[in-house]
Design an enzyme around this catalytic site. Structure first.
Site, PDB file in Angstrom:
ATOM      1  N   ALA A  66       0.816  -1.344  -0.044  1.00 31.61           N
ATOM      2  CA  ALA A  66       0.088   0.286   0.313  1.00 31.61           C
ATOM      3  C   ALA A  66       0.947   1.310  -0.004  1.00 31.61           C
ATOM      4  O   ALA A  66       0.530   1.941  -1.268  1.00 31.61           O
ATOM      5  CB  ALA A  66      -0.987  -0.081   1.153  1.00 31.61           C
ATOM      6  N   ASP A 108       2.182   1.872  -3.460  1.00 31.57           N
ATOM      7  CA  ASP A 108       0.971   2.655  -4.135  1.00 31.57           C
ATOM      8  C   ASP A 108       0.889   3.722  -3.860  1.00 31.57           C
ATOM      9  O   ASP A 108       1.250   4.205  -5.333  1.00 31.57           O
ATOM     10  CB  ASP A 108       0.131   1.860  -3.882  1.00 31.57           C
ATOM     11  CG  ASP A 108       0.267   0.134  -4.679  1.00 31.57           C
ATOM     12  OD1 ASP A 108       0.991  -0.092  -5.734  1.00 31.57           O
ATOM     13  OD2 ASP A 108      -0.903  -0.847  -4.073  1.00 31.57           O
ATOM     14  N   SER A 114       2.457  -4.258 -16.603  1.00 31.56           N
ATOM     15  CA  SER A 114       1.963  -3.975 -15.567  1.00 31.56           C
ATOM     16  C   SER A 114       0.406  -3.898 -15.987  1.00 31.56           C
ATOM     17  O   SER A 114      -0.007  -3.085 -17.143  1.00 31.56           O
ATOM     18  CB  SER A 114       2.052  -3.660 -14.675  1.00 31.56           C
ATOM     19  OG  SER A 114       1.523  -3.478 -13.048  1.00 31.56           O
ATOM     20  N   LYS A 136      -6.871 -11.402  -7.954  1.00 28.14           N
ATOM     21  CA  LYS A 136      -5.445 -11.370  -8.660  1.00 28.14           C
ATOM     22  C   LYS A 136      -4.404 -11.826  -7.102  1.00 28.14           C
ATOM     23  O   LYS A 136      -4.372 -11.111  -6.102  1.00 28.14           O
ATOM     24  CB  LYS A 136      -5.269  -9.844  -8.476  1.00 28.14           C
ATOM     25  CG  LYS A 136      -4.266  -8.807  -8.462  1.00 28.14           C
ATOM     26  CD  LYS A 136      -3.698  -7.341  -8.703  1.00 28.14           C
ATOM     27  CE  LYS A 136      -3.110  -6.746  -9.045  1.00 28.14           C
ATOM     28  NZ  LYS A 136      -2.174  -7.324  -8.220  1.00 28.14           N
ATOM     29  N   ARG A 154       9.722 -12.433 -14.525  1.00 28.16           N
ATOM     30  CA  ARG A 154       8.842 -11.209 -15.602  1.00 28.16           C
ATOM     31  C   ARG A 154      10.055  -9.700 -15.565  1.00 28.16           C
ATOM     32  O   ARG A 154       9.960  -9.838 -16.960  1.00 28.16           O
ATOM     33  CB  ARG A 154       8.200 -10.316 -14.741  1.00 28.16           C
ATOM     34  CG  ARG A 154       7.650  -8.547 -15.561  1.00 28.16           C
ATOM     35  CD  ARG A 154       6.179  -8.425 -14.759  1.00 28.16           C
ATOM     36  NE  ARG A 154       6.501  -8.076 -13.648  1.00 28.16           N
ATOM     37  CZ  ARG A 154       5.312  -6.994 -13.169  1.00 28.16           C
ATOM     38  NH1 ARG A 154       4.411  -7.202 -14.075  1.00 28.16           N
ATOM     39  NH2 ARG A 154       5.619  -6.598 -12.137  1.00 28.16           N
ATOM     40  N   GLU A 160       0.863 -16.664 -12.706  1.00 25.64           N
ATOM     41  CA  GLU A 160       0.845 -16.533 -10.972  1.00 25.64           C
ATOM     42  C   GLU A 160       1.408 -17.539 -10.602  1.00 25.64           C
ATOM     43  O   GLU A 160       0.884 -18.841 -10.846  1.00 25.64           O
ATOM     44  CB  GLU A 160      -0.427 -15.767 -10.466  1.00 25.64           C
ATOM     45  CG  GLU A 160       0.620 -15.091  -9.011  1.00 25.64           C
ATOM     46  CD  GLU A 160       1.349 -13.074  -9.705  1.00 25.64           C
ATOM     47  OE1 GLU A 160       0.998 -13.273 -11.512  1.00 25.64           O
ATOM     48  OE2 GLU A 160       1.335 -12.809  -9.049  1.00 25.64           O
ATOM     49  N   CYS A 185      15.366 -13.762  32.460  1.00 28.28           N
ATOM     50  CA  CYS A 185      14.542 -14.567  32.886  1.00 28.28           C
ATOM     51  C   CYS A 185      15.044 -14.201  34.599  1.00 28.28           C
ATOM     52  O   CYS A 185      16.459 -14.103  35.057  1.00 28.28           O
ATOM     53  CB  CYS A 185      14.845 -16.614  33.105  1.00 28.28           C
ATOM     54  SG  CYS A 185      16.026 -16.622  33.063  1.00 28.28           S
TER      55      CYS A 185
END
Ligand code: IVH
Length: 693
Positions: free
Chosen positions: A41, A44, A89, A124, A145, A182, A418
């Site tokens: 994200a 993008d 793409s 996708k 690719r 894919e 510990c």
């Protein structure tokens, strides 16, 4: 951040330069190193910002603009392969409006009237794309690719994938066809791969996509062969002649020639159809068993696709509608170190609570010291966290711009938290190489390891003792009442103290002691699993219990295995699904005096029941069964236990060796594979009828 519209030319130039470098660096990490440092994200968002500025200042578009480039240059480790037709793409759509705009653009371009356009809507798949060339029906070359024009030759690796035909089935294929699709890895396979890597002290992969890419791009095809990679076909490159009129028809042909195609793909009409398909895919997403990150829409008619063509790097005939990321931004408040059952020190991120995908998240895993260093996560940092399905939330990246001054890099403790304050040791493999795992050297004397052991011992799949939760375990061990599992069965001696000192109510004390008594008789497999030996999980414990039959036989065999008795090791090795790691772990465990004493003490408190031998005369004896989809009358665990009791073997994946697939609602790829392999498929009710339940 300033809107693109308000930027001066100088600012725009400056930002485009920075974005080009930044995006190129991320491309290399993603495409060549299979090790991204930011989320999809965020990536993008960088690309979108770059596109917005370029749209406002077209004369500033750089020669090396990220908009004009797909992926990153290939790695030097593989021979280059020039794609006959470039692998491009897709543009992204992020909203219903973007989707409507895509449809409007298609109709405008083709000068269509009001009639709705037919599209395919395909999930996708989040893997890596691959182009496989067939000449006269024979696989001749496979390539990644790469930069879209030249990819990497991965022919030898691709040949090891079971879902990719070496020779096309049926007839009617063009003399030359490059099938594209894919390569991906399912969630279960991903988890198993990472578990094995972690156990071997190797680096784990951040997500299934990276694991798939890393697995395919191995120099040694034998390593690829050992990874359960899968493949969905959805497109093609060079063709010696046309083979279909529509995308929908093309998918059907690819299927007939022996490829898997995504079973959720649909043919839809108009914007309404596109949006419905998106909602449907969003609902299916958690049940698929593999990652999808959106829906790909394609104009169905291939002659129209031809007319629509491409703009720079993406087609006009297709678009990817992305799912919103299950990500959120929060603050890393602390990094705590937990000591596991085996003494491994695991850093845990304590987060300011935040909702991600409908769940409040307060902790995230940080795996190990190397992961903290890779992220450069520091206490007080703003971090991006991500949740995927049932997976424990993880930190994807640190928002460096928001780091407060003076934030110190995390110093992984050299002394275990510990109470023994032991020195932390870095684990090594058999060959002496250092791994990412750091351990407390206190072993059984370490109260943290002891607590983790006890927690495992009372857990649902082990001794399943209700009422003995974390709070009680801590309180009772602090009082010195619980040092080892056997002590649980002596807690009744403390009844009076429990009632007085601890101020537990009469009823809760009675319930707890009753629950403990109820477990004094225990199945052999639970007994074995409860010991918490590394690599001996529930399934292995069942196999061992069946193999040895009685606790006496089990313990006698373990003593011999610990003494490296060849016959005993061979007997164990011959058991289904048991290999070197289990043998080493069992031998190591039973070679320790304190472990043997602990087990003997425990056994003295219990009646360990002989293992139920699977029945040989049932309708499903000796058969391999796969459960998939949601079951309504049984839980998965019950179904599995029932099948095993009746002599069947339960497997997680469908293969030629599968005899029966029991499919509930929501069953996906496994059901499809079963149909293709001609395997008997039963509903849950039919299964229950078959086994007479
Ligand atoms: S068609 C011209 N169909 O998404 C590009 N791609 O952003 C044609 N992908 O490189 C691609 N599922 O790695 C297509 N059903 C699907 C897909 C799909 C996943 C990936 C693929 C592609 C990227 C495009």
């Amino acid at each position: 951040m300033k809107p693109a519209a308000d930027l001066t030319e100088a600012e725009a130039l400056d930002e485009l330069t920075r974005l080009a470098d930044e995006i190129a660096a991320h491309d290399i990490r993603y495409h060549q190193q299979d090790d991204p440092t930011i989320s999809d994200a965020d990536y993008d968002a960088l690309k979108r910002r770059n596109g917005e500025i370029e749209a406002r200042f077209p004369h500033l578009i750089r020669e090396n603009s990220p908009t004009l480039r797909v992926g990153a240059a290939r790695s030097e480790q593989f021979a280059p392969v020039e794609h006959g037709v470039p692998m491009l793409s897709l543009d992204n759509a992020f909203s219903d409006e973007d989707t409507a705009e895509f449809d409007a653009r298609v109709r405008r371009f083709l000068k269509l009237s009001e009639d709705p356009v037919a599209y395919t809507a395909e999930p996708k798949i989040d893997g890596l794309s691959c182009s496989i060339r067939y000449e006269r029906g024979q696989l001749v070359r496979a390539a990644t690719r790469g930069d879209g024009r030249v990819g990497e030759d991965v022919t030898a690796n691709v040949r090891t994938l079971g879902e990719i035909p070496k020779a096309l089935k049926g007839a009617g294929w063009p003399e030359v066809i490059e099938v594209r699709g894919e390569v991906y890895l399912g969630h279960e396979e991903f988890a198993a791969l990472n578990e094995a890597a972690a156990a071997a002290g190797q680096k784990t992969y951040a997500n299934p996509r990276n694991a798939a890419a890393g697995s395919l791009r191995q120099i040694d095809p034998k390593i690829t062969a050992a990874r359960p990679l899968r493949f969905f076909a959805y497109a093609w490159g060079e063709l010696s002649g046309p083979f279909a009129e529509t995308q929908w028809q093309a998918l059907a042909k690819l299927k007939a020639w022996g490829f898997q195609i995504t079973p959720q793909s649909r043919r839809v009409e108009g914007v309404g159809g596109l949006l419905d398909a998106y909602r449907e895919m969003e609902a299916l997403r958690p049940h698929l068993g593999y990652d999808i990150d959106g829906v790909v829409y394609k104009v169905d008619r291939l002659d129209w696709q031809g007319r629509l063509g491409f703009v720079s790097r993406a087609p006009r005939w297709g678009i990817a509608r992305k799912f919103p990321a299950q990500q959120a931004r929060t603050v890393l408040e602390a990094i705590d170190i937990q000591v596991g059952r085996t003494g491994a020190l695991t850093p845990v991120a304590r987060l300011q609570p935040v909702t991600v995908g409908g769940v409040v998240v307060t902790n995230a895993t940080l795996h190990n010291a190397d992961e903290i260093a890779r992220l450069d996560a520091r206490v007080g940092d703003t971090v991006i966290i991500q949740r995927a399905g049932d997976v424990i939330p993880q930190i994807v990246s640190v928002v460096l711009d928001e780091r407060r001054k003076g934030a110190e890099p995390f110093d992984f403790p050299h002394i275990c938290p510990c109470p023994l304050h032991t020195e932390v040791v870095r684990e090594t493999t058999h060959s002496g190489a250092e791994t990412v795992v750091r351990r407390c050297s206190g072993e059984f004397a370490c109260p943290f390891q002891k607590l983790a052991h006890l927690r495992h011992f009372v857990s649902r799949r082990a001794f399943d003792i209700e009422g003995l939760g974390e709070k009680q375990l801590v309180a009772f061990s602090e009082r010195g009442w619980l040092n080892a599992p056997a002590d649980i069965f002596r807690l009744h001696e403390k009844r009076a103290e429990l009632l007085e000192t601890e101020r537990y109510g009469e009823t809760s004390v009675r319930n707890l002691l009753d629950n403990i008594e109820a477990r004094r008789a225990i199945a052999l497999d639970r007994f074995i699993y409860g010991l918490g030996i590394r690599h001996i999980g529930e399934t292995t414990a069942v196999v061992m219990a069946r193999g040895y039959g009685t606790v006496e036989a089990f313990l006698a065999a373990m003593d011999k295995v610990a003494a490296r008795d060849a016959d005993a090791i061979e007997e164990l090795d011959a058991m289904d699904q048991i290999g070197g790691a289990v043998i080493e772990a069992a031998a190591g465990f039973f070679a320790e005096d304190h472990n043997r004493a602990m087990v003997a003490d425990l056994k003295g408190e219990l009646t360990v029941q002989d293992a139920e031998q699977p029945k040989a005369d049932t309708a499903v004896a000796g058969k391999t069964v796969v459960f998939t989809g949601a079951l309504e009358r049984l839980t998965r665990d019950e179904a599995k236990a029932q099948a095993e009791r009746l002599g069947a073997k339960v497997s997680g994946s469908v293969s030629k060796k599968t005899d029966i697939v029991v499919a509930g609602p929501g069953a996906g790829s496994k059901l499809k594979t079963a149909a293709e392999l001609g395997i008997q498929v039963l509903t849950e009710d039919e299964w229950l009828a078959l086994v007479g339940a």
